[in-house]
Scaffold this active site. Structure first.
Site, PDB file in Angstrom:
ATOM      1  N   HIS A   1      57.160  96.415  52.904  1.00 26.69           N
ATOM      2  CA  HIS A   1      57.464  95.066  52.444  1.00 26.69           C
ATOM      3  C   HIS A   1      58.105  95.021  51.054  1.00 26.69           C
ATOM      4  CE1 HIS A   1      54.384  94.485  55.563  1.00 26.69           C
ATOM      5  NE2 HIS A   1      54.959  93.323  55.784  1.00 26.69           N
TER       6      HIS A   1
ATOM      7  N   ASP B   1      53.972 101.025  52.416  1.00 21.38           N
ATOM      8  CA  ASP B   1      54.207  99.624  52.774  1.00 21.38           C
ATOM      9  C   ASP B   1      55.710  99.316  52.783  1.00 21.38           C
ATOM     10  OD1 ASP B   1      54.295  96.839  52.936  1.00 21.38           O
ATOM     11  OD2 ASP B   1      52.465  96.589  51.759  1.00 21.38           O
TER      12      ASP B   1
ATOM     13  N   CYS C   1      59.248  94.251  58.950  1.00 17.40           N
ATOM     14  CA  CYS C   1      58.387  95.366  58.540  1.00 17.40           C
ATOM     15  C   CYS C   1      58.172  96.383  59.662  1.00 17.40           C
ATOM     16  CB  CYS C   1      57.062  94.869  57.997  1.00 17.40           C
ATOM     17  SG  CYS C   1      56.135  93.790  59.105  1.00 17.40           S
TER      18      CYS C   1
END
Length: 216
Positions: free
Chosen positions: A172, A170, A46
């Site tokens: 992810h 994000d 990440c």
């Protein structure tokens, strides 16, 4: 350097953004996330992906001649800088805000400010610093914490009295869905109350200090 991947641009757009009391990233960027280039970095990549998103902003707005580095190229830079041992090459070791600062400085000759936020810190000074950053520099921010070594991109801040929300992108996400609406609906791009972060972790934020004369 990595080839063109046809990634989504500016995934935060249309995320119920109010024009009042919002301070946002200025300029285009690409959304990098787990597996977006076919490289399997699930569970550890990440920080690299958030760095790549920031590098894509640099390519669009600062220096189009410097391509976005791959994960392995990022590792090579950190080894060459002697921040990491040679065993770091090809590993699945995560990186945080400090490493992101080193790579941005190396690739673009742009310094970064590290903002350390302790669990339970008061918000006033932090909110002011982030608001000032977006007004003065307009670059994406990397936010990394101690919970699962998680990192996220911050593309803006919204202030409303005692409440403050961060615009989170994000990295992810795993999948091939290529619409902003899908990412926003599923919560991969969202406004998140700042206090939710501070209730569970400390955080380090990397704020690239891009001078106006550097912008294309």
């Amino acid at each position: 350097m990595s080839k063109s991947l046809n990634l989504l641009l500016n995934v935060h757009e249309d995320e119920n953004i109010s024009k009042d009391n919002c301070y946002l990233v200025n300029g285009n960027y690409e959304y990098y996330h787990y597996l977006c280039d076919g490289f399997d970095d699930r569970g550890w990549g990440c920080g690299y992906r958030t760095l790549q998103t920031i590098c894509s902003w640099m390519k669009c707005n600062v220096n189009k001649d410097v391509s976005v580095p791959s994960i392995r190229e990022i590792q090579r830079i950190l080894v060459d800088l002697e921040d990491k041992p040679k065993s770091f090459l090809g590993s699945r070791q995560w990186i945080g805000s400090f490493e992101v600062c080193l790579v941005i400085d190396k690739l673009y000759d742009i310094p970064c400010k590290i903002l350390h936020v302790n669990k339970g810190d008061g918000l006033d000074n932090i909110v002011d610093a982030l608001r000032t950053h977006f007004m003065k520099f307009g670059s994406p921010i990397m936010m990394g914490g101690d919970v699962d070594c998680s990192s996220k991109g911050i593309m803006g801040i919204q202030t409303d009295g005692a409440k403050s929300n961060l615009l989170v992108v994000d990295p992810h996400y795993v999948g091939s869905e290529k619409t902003k609406e899908f990412l926003q609906h599923k919560g991969w791009v969202k406004w998140q109350p700042f206090k939710e972060f501070l209730s569970s972790s400390f955080y380090n934020l990397c704020l690239p200090q891009v001078k106006s004369k550097c912008l294309q």
